[in-house]
Design an enzyme around this catalytic site. Structure first.
Site, PDB file in Angstrom:
ATOM      1  N   SER A 196       0.830  -1.191   0.000  1.00 28.37           N
ATOM      2  CA  SER A 196       0.000   0.000   0.000  1.00 28.37           C
ATOM      3  C   SER A 196       0.872   1.253   0.000  1.00 28.37           C
ATOM      4  O   SER A 196       1.660   1.447  -0.922  1.00 28.37           O
ATOM      5  CB  SER A 196      -0.950  -0.056   1.204  1.00 28.37           C
ATOM      6  OG  SER A 196      -1.957   0.920   1.109  1.00 28.37           O
TER       7      SER A 196
ATOM      8  N   ASP B 237      -8.698  -3.859  -6.512  1.00 30.14           N
ATOM      9  CA  ASP B 237      -8.181  -3.371  -5.232  1.00 30.14           C
ATOM     10  C   ASP B 237      -8.864  -2.046  -4.917  1.00 30.14           C
ATOM     11  O   ASP B 237      -8.726  -1.083  -5.669  1.00 30.14           O
ATOM     12  CB  ASP B 237      -6.670  -3.183  -5.336  1.00 30.14           C
ATOM     13  CG  ASP B 237      -6.025  -2.784  -4.017  1.00 30.14           C
ATOM     14  OD1 ASP B 237      -6.651  -2.062  -3.225  1.00 30.14           O
ATOM     15  OD2 ASP B 237      -4.874  -3.176  -3.800  1.00 30.14           O
TER      16      ASP B 237
ATOM     17  N   HIS C  68      -7.329  -5.693  -0.944  1.00 22.90           N
ATOM     18  CA  HIS C  68      -6.143  -4.845  -0.827  1.00 22.90           C
ATOM     19  C   HIS C  68      -5.029  -5.634  -0.159  1.00 22.90           C
ATOM     20  O   HIS C  68      -5.122  -5.995   1.001  1.00 22.90           O
ATOM     21  CB  HIS C  68      -6.487  -3.603  -0.004  1.00 22.90           C
ATOM     22  CG  HIS C  68      -5.390  -2.603   0.076  1.00 22.90           C
ATOM     23  ND1 HIS C  68      -4.803  -2.042  -1.037  1.00 22.90           N
ATOM     24  CD2 HIS C  68      -4.756  -2.038   1.142  1.00 22.90           C
ATOM     25  CE1 HIS C  68      -3.872  -1.181  -0.664  1.00 22.90           C
ATOM     26  NE2 HIS C  68      -3.822  -1.164   0.648  1.00 22.90           N
TER      27      HIS C  68
END
Length: 490
Positions: free
Chosen positions: A214, A424, A453
């Site tokens: 991320s 995502d 995610h």
């Protein structure tokens, strides 16, 4: 009354794309070589786990003044049990910003990180500057502000954006007037990348491998840009675009929700016992009814905006879909959703998120720009666009002393692997593809036909997981970009 925050557990972020000034680039990393780290047991508060060791590293506050004021960075290590197989260190970052990473090596080890990887590396974690135990920042957020979180209320009209601007200005002023305001110009992804290189030096390593998810993908991309010859094997999992977590990436969250939501709609339709509908279309209609109902009459503090945010957060993982369905059930009956206790220091996490996002890139200053964005995104991505298109404290952030952001490009060795889910919600595929293009031949990309995610090592897609493990343990990447089918088949 129980209320829900709208901060993201694995929130994305990064640095924007313009060139470093010659001065900051030339002085970065010129401070004296740090002393070796002195390892000891981690305290429970620091994320104690079996075999996890902790240390503290002193780094420059401002790398343009390497001999000036310093701050402490908390570092952790999960050492390989097989020194004969150890090839180096694997620095890790779980995302954020605002998420401490001290305990992340232990999380990875307990979540299925392959034994070959654990044997090949000492796993290194750290709390990025501003977060956790590394010079934590604050915005003096009140309890009400913490409950409200970092998402603006859904803007149904331009007037809603104007009203939110007053709140955004208030939070920006609180951050600028807080006791940690001296950190404002220095809590950036670029400086965190420089801190990583100080960690490398303190570990006595000539190069480091890296696994970041991320927001951690932007941190890894920035490190690979600033220190191209000091990265060994770099894995970017669930990537932001090359501009990092700028205003474009924030708006893209609405697209991510629209692309991911059909997975939940199909799940709920396959389980009619939830009473949310027997077709994906009926489930979407239930969402629309609940939003309208909660906007008019919140349930236990959950209004339409909170409901949107709660739904978005639970789309991060397939494991969260049953919980989300039960929550919808409860709200539909006018009952509170099951309570989830907040994790960690919420005020510090929310504040650090502001510090990094607002310093990393230049956000629009004019209210009318956000009014136009919210109107456009409400039309294109109605589920969340009125929120992510609206104004945030970054519009009023003080810019004094903040260096230009880092431009991500394709100059450097070909030592990087990207791994990405197609659907995502937090870092949509469209942004990851832009980063892939920016990095050029430096990287190969593995895309998995699944939602959620985060991929490695948490997903069940053996095609994507095996490609990542092979790269980390052998250095071999696919000859070209790979598209992995859904499920566990290779």
């Amino acid at each position: 009354m129980r209320k829900r925050t709208l901060s993201l557990a694995l929130a994305v972020t990064a640095v924007a794309a313009t060139a470093l000034t010659g001065a900051s680039a030339s002085t970065a990393g010129t401070a004296a070589t740090p002393d070796p780290l002195r390892w000891g047991p981690c305290t429970k508060k620091a994320g104690a786990a079996p075999r996890l060791q902790c240390a503290t590293l002193q780094v420059p506050l401002d790398y343009r003044e390497p001999d000036g004021r310093t701050i402490d960075i908390a570092v952790s290590r999960l050492a390989s049990k097989k020194p004969s197989q150890r090839r180096g260190v694997l620095v890790t970052n779980p995302g954020g910003p605002g998420v401490p990473g001290l305990g992340y090596p232990a999380v990875l080890a307990s979540s299925g990180l392959p034994q070959d990887v654990l044997d090949s590396y000492d796993l290194i974690g750290f709390d990025p500057r501003g977060a956790g135990r590394s010079a934590p920042v604050t915005c003096d957020l009140t309890e009400r502000q913490q409950q409200r979180g970092n998402f603006p209320p859904y803007a149904h009209t331009g007037a809603d954006v104007t009203r939110e601007a007053a709140y955004a200005r208030t939070v920006a002023r609180q951050c600028a007037g807080s006791r940690s305001a001296w950190m404002l110009p220095h809590t950036t992804t670029a400086n965190t990348a420089r801190d990583m290189d100080r960690i490398r030096a303190a570990l006595g390593e000539s190069r480091i491998s890296y696994l970041g998810a991320s927001y951690g993908t932007q941190l890894g991309a920035v490190y690979a840009t600033l220190f191209p010859r000091r990265g060994d094997r770099i894995v970017l999992d669930s990537s932001l675009g090359p501009g990092g977590y700028d205003v474009t990436a924030f708006r893209m969250l609405a697209r991510g929700m629209e692309e991911r939501f059909p997975d939940f709609a199909e799940f709920a339709a396959r389980h009619p016992g939830y009473g949310l509908g027997t077709t994906p279309g009926q489930v979407k209609a239930t969402y629309d009814r609940l939003v309208e109902k909660l906007d008019a009459e919140p349930v236990d503090g959950v209004d339409g905006t909170a409901f949107r945010g709660i739904t978005f957060e639970h789309l991060y993982s397939d494991a969260g879909l049953p919980t989300l369905a039960k929550g919808w059930q409860a709200l539909g009956r006018g009952e509170p959703m099951p309570s989830e206790p907040p994790a960690g220091n919420v005020e510090n996490s929310l504040a650090d998120r502001h510090y990094v996002l607002c310093a990393d890139s230049r956000w629009p200053r004019k209210i009318r720009d956000y009014q136009r964005a919210a109107a456009a995104d409400r039309f294109r991505y109605p589920m969340l666009g009125g929120t992510t298109g609206s104004i945030t404290p970054c519009a009023y952030w003080p810019r004094k002393g903040i260096e230009p952001p880092v431009r991500i490009g394709d100059r450097g060795p070909s030592t990087m692997l990207m791994v990405q889910n197609e659907r995502d919600p937090g870092t949509p595929l469209a942004g990851a593809r832009k980063l892939r293009r920016a990095l050029g031949e430096r990287v190969r990309m593995v895309t998995a036909d699944q939602g959620g995610h985060g991929v490695y090592p948490f997903s069940a897609n053996t095609c994507a997981n095996d490609a990542t493990t092979k790269f980390l343990t052998t250095g071999k990447r696919p000859a070209r970009d790979v598209s992995c089918p859904a499920g566990t088949d290779k």
